[in-house]
Scaffold this motif. Structure first.
Motif, PDB file in Angstrom:
ATOM      1  N   MET A   1       0.842  -1.199   0.000  1.00 41.78           N
ATOM      2  CA  MET A   1       0.000   0.000   0.000  1.00 41.78           C
ATOM      3  C   MET A   1       0.874   1.244   0.000  1.00 41.78           C
ATOM      4  O   MET A   1       1.899   1.296   0.682  1.00 41.78           O
ATOM      5  CB  MET A   1      -0.900   0.003   1.246  1.00 41.78           C
ATOM      6  N   THR A   2       0.466   2.252  -0.761  1.00 40.91           N
ATOM      7  CA  THR A   2       1.150   3.538  -0.751  1.00 40.91           C
ATOM      8  C   THR A   2       1.108   4.122   0.657  1.00 40.91           C
ATOM      9  O   THR A   2       0.133   3.978   1.378  1.00 40.91           O
ATOM     10  CB  THR A   2       0.473   4.502  -1.735  1.00 40.91           C
ATOM     11  N   ALA A   3       2.176   4.800   1.067  1.00 42.27           N
ATOM     12  CA  ALA A   3       2.244   5.381   2.406  1.00 42.27           C
ATOM     13  C   ALA A   3       1.065   6.318   2.641  1.00 42.27           C
ATOM     14  O   ALA A   3       0.722   7.134   1.781  1.00 42.27           O
ATOM     15  CB  ALA A   3       3.554   6.126   2.589  1.00 42.27           C
ATOM     16  N   ASP A   4       0.456   6.195   3.791  1.00 46.76           N
ATOM     17  CA  ASP A   4      -0.695   7.011   4.156  1.00 46.76           C
ATOM     18  C   ASP A   4      -0.225   8.445   4.406  1.00 46.76           C
ATOM     19  O   ASP A   4       0.620   8.689   5.269  1.00 46.76           O
ATOM     20  CB  ASP A   4      -1.344   6.434   5.413  1.00 46.76           C
ATOM     21  N   PRO A   5      -0.777   9.433   3.694  1.00 51.06           N
ATOM     22  CA  PRO A   5      -0.327  10.814   3.885  1.00 51.06           C
ATOM     23  C   PRO A   5      -0.924  11.501   5.105  1.00 51.06           C
ATOM     24  O   PRO A   5      -0.569  12.644   5.398  1.00 51.06           O
ATOM     25  CB  PRO A   5      -0.804  11.501   2.599  1.00 51.06           C
ATOM     26  N   ARG A   6      -1.813  10.828   5.818  1.00 47.63           N
ATOM     27  CA  ARG A   6      -2.424  11.458   6.988  1.00 47.63           C
ATOM     28  C   ARG A   6      -1.374  11.802   8.037  1.00 47.63           C
ATOM     29  O   ARG A   6      -0.403  11.071   8.232  1.00 47.63           O
ATOM     30  CB  ARG A   6      -3.418  10.513   7.650  1.00 47.63           C
ATOM     31  N   PRO A   7      -1.610  12.877   8.785  1.00 40.23           N
ATOM     32  CA  PRO A   7      -0.752  13.145   9.947  1.00 40.23           C
ATOM     33  C   PRO A   7      -1.027  12.158  11.062  1.00 40.23           C
ATOM     34  O   PRO A   7      -2.081  11.510  11.103  1.00 40.23           O
ATOM     35  CB  PRO A   7      -1.155  14.569  10.355  1.00 40.23           C
ATOM     36  N   VAL A   8      -0.090  12.047  11.972  1.00 34.88           N
ATOM     37  CA  VAL A   8      -0.288  11.244  13.177  1.00 34.88           C
ATOM     38  C   VAL A   8      -1.320  11.933  14.059  1.00 34.88           C
ATOM     39  O   VAL A   8      -1.335  13.158  14.196  1.00 34.88           O
ATOM     40  CB  VAL A   8       1.040  11.089  13.939  1.00 34.88           C
ATOM     41  N   ARG A   9      -2.190  11.135  14.641  1.00 30.93           N
ATOM     42  CA  ARG A   9      -3.138  11.636  15.634  1.00 30.93           C
ATOM     43  C   ARG A   9      -2.992  10.804  16.913  1.00 30.93           C
ATOM     44  O   ARG A   9      -2.609   9.634  16.872  1.00 30.93           O
ATOM     45  CB  ARG A   9      -4.577  11.560  15.129  1.00 30.93           C
ATOM     46  N   ILE A  10      -3.337  11.431  18.037  1.00 27.87           N
ATOM     47  CA  ILE A  10      -3.198  10.777  19.331  1.00 27.87           C
ATOM     48  C   ILE A  10      -4.556  10.728  20.020  1.00 27.87           C
ATOM     49  O   ILE A  10      -5.253  11.742  20.153  1.00 27.87           O
ATOM     50  CB  ILE A  10      -2.183  11.518  20.236  1.00 27.87           C
ATOM     51  N   GLY A  11      -4.917   9.534  20.458  1.00 22.01           N
ATOM     52  CA  GLY A  11      -6.124   9.343  21.239  1.00 22.01           C
ATOM     53  C   GLY A  11      -5.785   8.947  22.663  1.00 22.01           C
ATOM     54  O   GLY A  11      -4.680   8.473  22.959  1.00 22.01           O
ATOM     55  N   ILE A  12      -6.743   9.159  23.547  1.00 23.45           N
ATOM     56  CA  ILE A  12      -6.631   8.687  24.917  1.00 23.45           C
ATOM     57  C   ILE A  12      -7.929   7.955  25.260  1.00 23.45           C
ATOM     58  O   ILE A  12      -9.026   8.452  24.976  1.00 23.45           O
ATOM     59  CB  ILE A  12      -6.376   9.836  25.909  1.00 23.45           C
ATOM     60  N   GLN A  13      -7.800   6.763  25.793  1.00 18.17           N
ATOM     61  CA  GLN A  13      -8.974   6.043  26.291  1.00 18.17           C
ATOM     62  C   GLN A  13      -9.039   6.252  27.800  1.00 18.17           C
ATOM     63  O   GLN A  13      -8.219   5.716  28.558  1.00 18.17           O
ATOM     64  CB  GLN A  13      -8.909   4.556  25.964  1.00 18.17           C
ATOM     65  N   ILE A  14     -10.005   7.057  28.216  1.00 11.02           N
ATOM     66  CA  ILE A  14     -10.211   7.340  29.633  1.00 11.02           C
ATOM     67  C   ILE A  14     -11.173   6.279  30.148  1.00 11.02           C
ATOM     68  O   ILE A  14     -12.384   6.354  29.931  1.00 11.02           O
ATOM     69  CB  ILE A  14     -10.763   8.767  29.827  1.00 11.02           C
ATOM     70  N   GLN A  15     -10.632   5.278  30.794  1.00 13.67           N
ATOM     71  CA  GLN A  15     -11.429   4.125  31.196  1.00 13.67           C
ATOM     72  C   GLN A  15     -12.397   4.543  32.314  1.00 13.67           C
ATOM     73  O   GLN A  15     -11.959   5.047  33.344  1.00 13.67           O
ATOM     74  CB  GLN A  15     -10.504   3.003  31.646  1.00 13.67           C
ATOM     75  N   PRO A  16     -13.697   4.350  32.126  1.00 11.40           N
ATOM     76  CA  PRO A  16     -14.683   4.863  33.081  1.00 11.40           C
ATOM     77  C   PRO A  16     -14.877   3.935  34.277  1.00 11.40           C
ATOM     78  O   PRO A  16     -15.999   3.585  34.631  1.00 11.40           O
ATOM     79  CB  PRO A  16     -15.944   4.981  32.220  1.00 11.40           C
ATOM     80  N   GLN A  17     -13.783   3.564  34.894  1.00  5.85           N
ATOM     81  CA  GLN A  17     -13.825   2.620  36.006  1.00  5.85           C
ATOM     82  C   GLN A  17     -12.959   3.124  37.160  1.00  5.85           C
ATOM     83  O   GLN A  17     -11.996   3.856  36.958  1.00  5.85           O
ATOM     84  CB  GLN A  17     -13.337   1.243  35.557  1.00  5.85           C
ATOM     85  N   HIS A  18     -13.348   2.701  38.380  1.00  2.00           N
ATOM     86  CA  HIS A  18     -12.572   2.972  39.600  1.00  2.00           C
ATOM     87  C   HIS A  18     -12.376   4.463  39.861  1.00  2.00           C
ATOM     88  O   HIS A  18     -11.350   4.875  40.410  1.00  2.00           O
ATOM     89  CB  HIS A  18     -11.220   2.253  39.549  1.00  2.00           C
ATOM     90  N   ALA A  19     -13.340   5.293  39.452  1.00  2.00           N
ATOM     91  CA  ALA A  19     -13.258   6.733  39.696  1.00  2.00           C
ATOM     92  C   ALA A  19     -14.659   7.311  39.715  1.00  2.00           C
ATOM     93  O   ALA A  19     -15.571   6.785  39.057  1.00  2.00           O
ATOM     94  CB  ALA A  19     -12.429   7.418  38.613  1.00  2.00           C
ATOM     95  N   GLN A  20     -14.830   8.393  40.468  1.00  2.00           N
ATOM     96  CA  GLN A  20     -16.069   9.142  40.404  1.00  2.00           C
ATOM     97  C   GLN A  20     -16.067  10.015  39.141  1.00  2.00           C
ATOM     98  O   GLN A  20     -15.015  10.341  38.590  1.00  2.00           O
ATOM     99  CB  GLN A  20     -16.227  10.007  41.652  1.00  2.00           C
ATOM    100  N   TYR A  21     -17.258  10.420  38.694  1.00  2.00           N
ATOM    101  CA  TYR A  21     -17.347  11.140  37.426  1.00  2.00           C
ATOM    102  C   TYR A  21     -16.552  12.440  37.398  1.00  2.00           C
ATOM    103  O   TYR A  21     -15.933  12.742  36.360  1.00  2.00           O
ATOM    104  CB  TYR A  21     -18.796  11.398  37.013  1.00  2.00           C
ATOM    105  N   PRO A  22     -16.483  13.245  38.471  1.00  2.00           N
ATOM    106  CA  PRO A  22     -15.689  14.476  38.368  1.00  2.00           C
ATOM    107  C   PRO A  22     -14.239  14.218  37.959  1.00  2.00           C
ATOM    108  O   PRO A  22     -13.653  15.007  37.210  1.00  2.00           O
ATOM    109  CB  PRO A  22     -15.791  15.078  39.770  1.00  2.00           C
ATOM    110  N   ALA A  23     -13.654  13.106  38.417  1.00  2.00           N
ATOM    111  CA  ALA A  23     -12.280  12.784  38.018  1.00  2.00           C
ATOM    112  C   ALA A  23     -12.214  12.404  36.542  1.00  2.00           C
ATOM    113  O   ALA A  23     -11.257  12.751  35.838  1.00  2.00           O
ATOM    114  CB  ALA A  23     -11.733  11.650  38.880  1.00  2.00           C
ATOM    115  N   ILE A  24     -13.232  11.708  36.063  1.00  2.00           N
ATOM    116  CA  ILE A  24     -13.277  11.330  34.653  1.00  2.00           C
ATOM    117  C   ILE A  24     -13.440  12.570  33.774  1.00  2.00           C
ATOM    118  O   ILE A  24     -12.752  12.734  32.762  1.00  2.00           O
ATOM    119  CB  ILE A  24     -14.424  10.329  34.417  1.00  2.00           C
ATOM    120  N   ARG A  25     -14.335  13.444  34.177  1.00  2.00           N
ATOM    121  CA  ARG A  25     -14.553  14.676  33.419  1.00  2.00           C
ATOM    122  C   ARG A  25     -13.285  15.524  33.392  1.00  2.00           C
ATOM    123  O   ARG A  25     -12.914  16.077  32.344  1.00  2.00           O
ATOM    124  CB  ARG A  25     -15.695  15.479  34.045  1.00  2.00           C
TER     125      ARG A  25
END
Length: 267
Positions: A1-25
């Motif tokens: 496959m030809t090299a993908d010209p897209r820029p790199v993007r960064i995601g974060i998975q904020i796992q909705p466990q072991h915390a109250q919602y204010p910390a998640i928010r």
């Protein structure tokens, strides 16, 4: 496959466990401030590790709250379980969160992550039929056209084409579904596995006449992987790299590292 010209993007998975919602928010707001591109949660009803009966929150109501609490970062579930919601309902939920997230610019920020499901405790406790892995994949295959059809009928329409992210690496079923329906493929495994399965996805695209460059390649990375692994995944076609963080503390140190790496790659 030809090299993908897209820029790199960064995601974060904020796992909705072991915390109250204010910390998640607060974690979602912090990720946006740091410059992450996408904030994900996950679609489960119980923690996946740690205390199995620990604190946990539902994904889609949380995404609606994140849509109001943020202004730039894209949001989504990594990934929604197809078994938990009628496909027409899920399409309407996605359209609604798309509009809620468009409050500043008029353009929505939702990524519709979806997969066939696997966590048996969720099914048992909430009364869904677990069935077989093959059966759940067949249901995903059959439901995606229903989701697409409902999105096309809704009034008002989504603010944009809502990107569909499909997670999984099954070579006979999942990658065929990805080739037909996904804008983003989220994969699992090491560099060798990612490279091999990415090549198979190219073949599945060729079988239906789709340009494989239309599908952004996504992969999760961990601190133990280091930047050398990120470099190798990038060389193999990875463009969206996601870091997982868990409660109650939501340590953002590795996220800062990969954001700096992204900025160097995209310079």
């Amino acid at each position: 496959m030809t090299a993908d010209p897209r820029p790199v993007r960064i995601g974060i998975q904020i796992q909705p466990q072991h915390a109250q919602y204010p910390a998640i928010r607060a974690a979602a707001a912090r990720a946006e401030e740091m410059g992450a591109d996408i904030a994900f949660n996950w679609d489960h009803f119980y923690p996946l590790y740690g205390d199995p009966e620990g604190l946990h929150f539902e994904a889609w109501t949380m995404l609606a709250a994140w849509a109001e609490a943020t202004s730039r970062i894209e949001i989504g579930a990594l990934v929604s379980c197809n078994s938990y919601r009628n496909p027409e309902l899920l399409a309407d939920m996605a359209r609604t969160v798309d509009h809620v997230s468009a409050h500043d610019t008029g353009t929505g920020r939702l990524v519709l992550g979806i997969g066939s499901g696997w966590f048996e405790k969720d099914y048992d406790e909430y009364g869904y039929e677990f069935g077989t892995a093959g059966g759940r994949l067949n249901k995903l295959r059959d439901d995606l056209p229903r989701i697409e059809s409902r999105l096309a009928k809704l009034n008002p329409a989504p603010t944009r084409h809502i990107p569909v992210l499909i997670g999984g690496g099954g070579e006979q079923k999942t990658l065929r579904i990805v080739a037909k329906h996904a804008d983003i493929w989220h994969s699992f495994g090491d560099v060798e596995t990612f490279t091999r399965k990415s090549g198979i996805l190219d073949e599945r695209c060729a079988e239906i006449g789709r340009d494989p460059l239309e599908i952004e390649r996504s992969v999760g990375i961990e601190p133990k992987d280091g930047m050398e692994t990120a470099d190798a995944l990038h060389a193999a076609g990875g463009r969206l790299f996601t870091v997982g963080v868990g409660g109650p503390d939501y340590d953002m140190g590795f996220l800062a590292d990969v954001i700096a790496w992204r900025d160097a790659k995209n310079a």
